[in-house]
Design an enzyme around this catalytic site. Structure first.
Site, mmCIF file in Angstrom:
data_model
loop_
_atom_site.group_PDB
_atom_site.id
_atom_site.type_symbol
_atom_site.label_atom_id
_atom_site.label_comp_id
_atom_site.label_asym_id
_atom_site.label_seq_id
_atom_site.Cartn_x
_atom_site.Cartn_y
_atom_site.Cartn_z
ATOM 1 N N ASP A 442 0.849 -1.194 0.000
ATOM 2 C CA ASP A 442 0.000 0.000 0.000
ATOM 3 C C ASP A 442 0.887 1.247 0.000
ATOM 4 O O ASP A 442 2.098 1.173 0.260
ATOM 5 C CB ASP A 442 -0.887 -0.027 1.250
ATOM 6 C CG ASP A 442 -2.095 0.896 1.141
ATOM 7 O OD1 ASP A 442 -2.346 1.425 0.045
ATOM 8 O OD2 ASP A 442 -2.786 1.078 2.162
ATOM 9 N N GLU A 445 2.771 4.641 -4.349
ATOM 10 C CA GLU A 445 2.797 5.434 -5.584
ATOM 11 C C GLU A 445 4.135 6.147 -5.834
ATOM 12 O O GLU A 445 4.463 6.345 -7.010
ATOM 13 C CB GLU A 445 1.651 6.459 -5.581
ATOM 14 C CG GLU A 445 0.275 5.871 -5.769
ATOM 15 C CD GLU A 445 -0.195 5.058 -4.571
ATOM 16 O OE1 GLU A 445 -0.919 4.074 -4.769
ATOM 17 O OE2 GLU A 445 0.189 5.395 -3.437
ATOM 18 N N ASP A 521 -8.992 3.051 -2.897
ATOM 19 C CA ASP A 521 -10.032 3.607 -2.022
ATOM 20 C C ASP A 521 -11.243 4.083 -2.824
ATOM 21 O O ASP A 521 -11.505 5.286 -2.962
ATOM 22 C CB ASP A 521 -9.456 4.756 -1.203
ATOM 23 C CG ASP A 521 -8.259 4.331 -0.362
ATOM 24 O OD1 ASP A 521 -8.073 3.111 -0.189
ATOM 25 O OD2 ASP A 521 -7.517 5.208 0.094
#
Length: 783
Positions: A442, A445, A521
């Protein structure tokens, strides 16, 4: 400050990390202002007029007045084009060395320039730098106009050339892909950014970009299909324009795209063929998808907010009490000690190995979240180890780049450095020793909280880039890809007898080599439900077949109907996981009332019955690149109506699933591809192409089976059975079954079966002869 920045600032103002995020945002801006190379004057350039050509194996090089173009047809049919000396390698996308050139294809003069004729495509290069790709029959697939560069003329170290390339496609062409996009699956006209981004809070269909952006376009037209991949990791954008047939004076207006990159080589691959061939060639080039262990195809339960390991036990026990099959439980950041990765809270999770053993006895695995950010805490073993080895991203002055993530002030491993990847991969031993069976990456990015501006590292941050050196402008989009590779390779070393299970929120072209992904999300709303399906379909067409959404949406509490419809959709997707934010409410089926609980149980039972079929699809994806979840046009790309249909999908070749994506619906209009299809609820036969109206009561969604299909399913005792949907009279059908090692590297076993009518009965035969070896159950009627 744009609207998203303003919203983020307001949301962070009262958070524990709010002031740190503001400080980090200012620090990032100052760092870039100081260290980012300045662009000097730029000079626009086009290729100019051709001066000559040199044939080479697979194609050749065309020399222009101000550039040169290499065209090479590879074995397998993919075409590489590289301008200004750009070569296929080095590339983060390619799984290994670039494929060999097809020696049968040769660059030869043509009336308007040169051409390369191969078995599957003809490439035409004009004297001014336009490149056309045509079918062997001469139909246009794609025409790339001469590119344009803006060369920097500033001091040494200034950025390289920015470039733009425009292309024309047939008027009827439709574009899919570009990574994980909430719009779609058919991408509408507009501009799409190529910069992996945490949208900051939940996203909806209009939000772009998201976590996974790829310069991969899958184009479908009457003339045929092709995939085009622009192999540059820099920030950029793709603008799509739909064509129009009979526009203006009666002539077609072509569709097209414009690709703009802020740097990097101008090189691209074009892969023509039918959808199966395109994905097969693409994943041969960039890597076949990882094969998940069998247990990862079951139901996963996750929630940000498991306070203690006792609560995990209670949830697992409640699943058993309610007779709900469960395969996996995920632990989010709240199980860490102060959000520090590769730790466990000693009070709330004092015995993870014991919890893992207890759950494993019940057939449930534990999966751990792993974030890339390391708390910059003097004395912390992980931080001190990384600092001593020079493992963290640095700025132009050689200092560690600091950001803010869940543990507070943090540093970031440089996953573009092989030594860092090796070090990081070894850290998973701690996770394995605590009993975790798989991992979800997670915040990669990568994210650094910022109250304004981009929530990531400074663009001037320095990276190894495999020893070449460069900055975050080039490394950003492949940061998560490097993290996935580090985790995958580390798990292969630490636990060589088992296939790793890993999925990642962010990634880039080729990420399927190391596992899958999920939606991130997604907003808890009906539009979030629709975006969930668009993401899975689009990612599959980019070569990433294993994905799924947060069932129920990430934020907010879904109403019972929305939750159930999301649950039903998820039960037919490769990754079937419920998940929610810490303030998003619970996602256990019994939280939504007895009616929803009963219907959710039926969906879970259907999922468990289909596990042998899903395992077969996983092996097919591994061997061929074909996604589990396919658009309706997969076998009929010339059907224009199917290209526009984004509310249903094929699960493999055998099943058509039409999820309910609107509130209050109790029926659904379903567009059928060509062929005969059985309603699996009623056994009634429908013929395509065309539309049918099917019942969709709250308890189920329409699912149709292709006539002649042979599906492996789980029987009442768990053994594999063959579910047969009869072919039409005078026709035959078939199906395959894959089995073998459920978690390790043993060679899979494939069995092929055919079905036909004989003396008024449906007969199933094993290809090659011999006993069928499975119980056979015939469903439906061909009358």
């Amino acid at each position: 400050m744009d609207a998203r920045d303003l919203l983020r600032s307001v949301r962070m103002a009262g958070s524990a990390n709010g002031w740190r995020a503001t400080r980090a945002a200012w620090r990032r801006q100052r760092t870039d202002a100081r260290d980012l190379p300045r662009r000097g004057p730029e000079r626009a350039r086009v290729p100019g007029t051709a001066l000559g050509a040199e044939p080479m194996p697979g194609g050749g090089v065309v020399r222009f007045a101000r550039s040169r173009l290499q065209v090479r047809v590879a074995v397998g049919g993919a075409v590489f084009c590289g301008w200004d000396g750009a070569a296929p390698e080095p590339s983060y996308a390619l799984a290994g060395a670039a494929p060999e050139a097809d020696g049968r294809a040769v660059l030869e003069p043509d009336k308007d320039g040169w051409r390369v004729v191969s078995e599957r495509v003809t490439v035409l290069v004009s004297r001014h730098g336009a490149v056309e790709f045509r079918t062997p029959g001469g139909l246009l697939l794609r025409r790339e106009l001469p590119p344009r560069w803006w060369d920097a003329t500033g001091p040494a170290g200034a950025p390289g050339a920015r470039w733009v390339q425009r292309a024309q496609t047939p008027a009827d062409a439709r574009v899919f892909g570009l990574g994980g996009r909430a719009a779609g699956p058919r991408l509408p006209e507009g501009t799409y950014r190529l910069w992996n981004t945490d949208p900051g809070g939940s996203f909806r269909p209009g939000d772009d970009p998201l976590y996974i952006t790829m310069p991969v376009q899958f184009v479908v037209a009457d003339a045929g299909c092709h995939l085009v991949f622009h192999d540059s990791t820099w920030d950029g954008q793709v603008t799509l324009r739909d064509g129009e047939e009979g526009a203006g004076s009666g002539h077609d207006r072509p569709g097209g795209s414009e690709v703009r990159m802020e740097g990097g080589p101008l090189r691209y691959w074009v892969i023509p063929g039918n959808p199966a061939r395109v994905l097969g060639t693409w994943t041969a080039l960039t890597g076949r998808p990882a094969l998940p262990p069998r247990w990862a195809l079951g139901h996963h339960h996750s929630r940000w907010g498991f306070d203690t390991q006792s609560e995990v036990r209670r949830v697992a026990a409640a699943y058993r009490e309610h007779r709900l099959p469960l395969s996996v439980i995920h632990l989010d950041i709240d199980h860490f000690d102060g959000h520090r990765i590769f730790t466990a809270d000693p009070e709330r999770f004092p015995d993870l190995p014991g919890l893992s053993r207890e759950l494993a006895e019940q057939g449930v695995r534990l999966v751990s979240i792993v974030d890339p950010a390391v708390k910059a805490e003097p004395g912390l073993d992980l931080y001190e180890s990384g600092r001593a080895g020079g493992m963290f991203v640095r700025d132009g002055r050689g200092r560690e780049v600091r950001g803010v993530v869940w543990p507070g002030d943090s540093v970031f491993p440089d996953f573009t450095d092989p030594a860092v990847r090796s070090w990081w991969g070894g850290l998973y031993r701690e996770r394995l020793d605590r009993g975790f069976a798989g991992f979800w990456h997670d915040m990669n990015e990568p994210v650094s909280f910022a109250s304004f501006g981009e929530p990531t590292l400074p663009r001037s941050a320095r990276h190894s880039l495999e020893g070449r050196g460069g900055d975050h402008r080039e490394a950003h989009n492949v940061y998560a890809l490097g993290m996935a590779r580090a985790g995958w390779d580390g798990l292969r070393r630490l636990r060589p007898e088992q296939r790793p299970f890993l999925f990642s929120r962010s990634g880039w072209a080729g990420m399927q080599r190391y596992g899958g992904t999920w939606s991130g999300d997604v907003a808890t709303a009906w539009e979030g439900l629709r975006a969930s399906l668009a993401l899975v379909l689009g990612l599959g067409l980019c070569g990433v077949p294993y994905s799924g959404p947060d069932v129920g949406g990430f934020t907010g509490t879904p109403e019972p109907e929305l939750y159930l419809r999301w649950f039903q959709l998820g039960s037919y997707l490769p990754l079937f996981r419920t998940h929610s934010a810490i303030d998003g409410g619970r996602r256990e089926p019994w939280q939504f009332g007895p009616e929803v609980l009963g219907h959710a149980r039926e969906a879970l039972e259907t999922r468990m019955r289909l596990l042998p079929y899903l395992e077969t699809l996983a092996h097919i994806a591994r061997g061929t690149g074909a996604p589990y979840v396919r658009p309706l046009w997969w076998t009929a790309p010339a059907d224009r109506a199917l290209r526009e249909c984004g509310d249903a999908f094929l699960l493999g070749d055998a099943l058509l699933v039409a999820p309910v994506l609107e509130p209050g619906a109790v029926s659904k209009t379903v567009r059928l591809p060509r062929g005969a299809w059985y309603d699996t609820a009623t056994g009634r036969l429908h013929r395509g192409p065309g539309q049918v109206l099917l019942d969709a009561p709250l308890g189920r969604v329409p699912v149709l089976a292709r006539a002649g299909s042979v599906l492996p399913v789980a029987g009442a005792d768990g053994s594999v059975e063959l579910e047969v949907w009869p072919p039409l009279e005078g026709r035959s059908g078939s199906g395959v079954v894959f089995g073998g090692d459920p978690e390790g590297w043993g060679a899979p076993v494939m069995e092929r079966f055919t079905t036909r009518w004989a003396d008024g009965e449906v007969v199933v035969e094993r290809e090659g002869g011999g006993e069928v070896g499975y119980a056979v159950r015939v469903r439906g009627s061909a009358s």
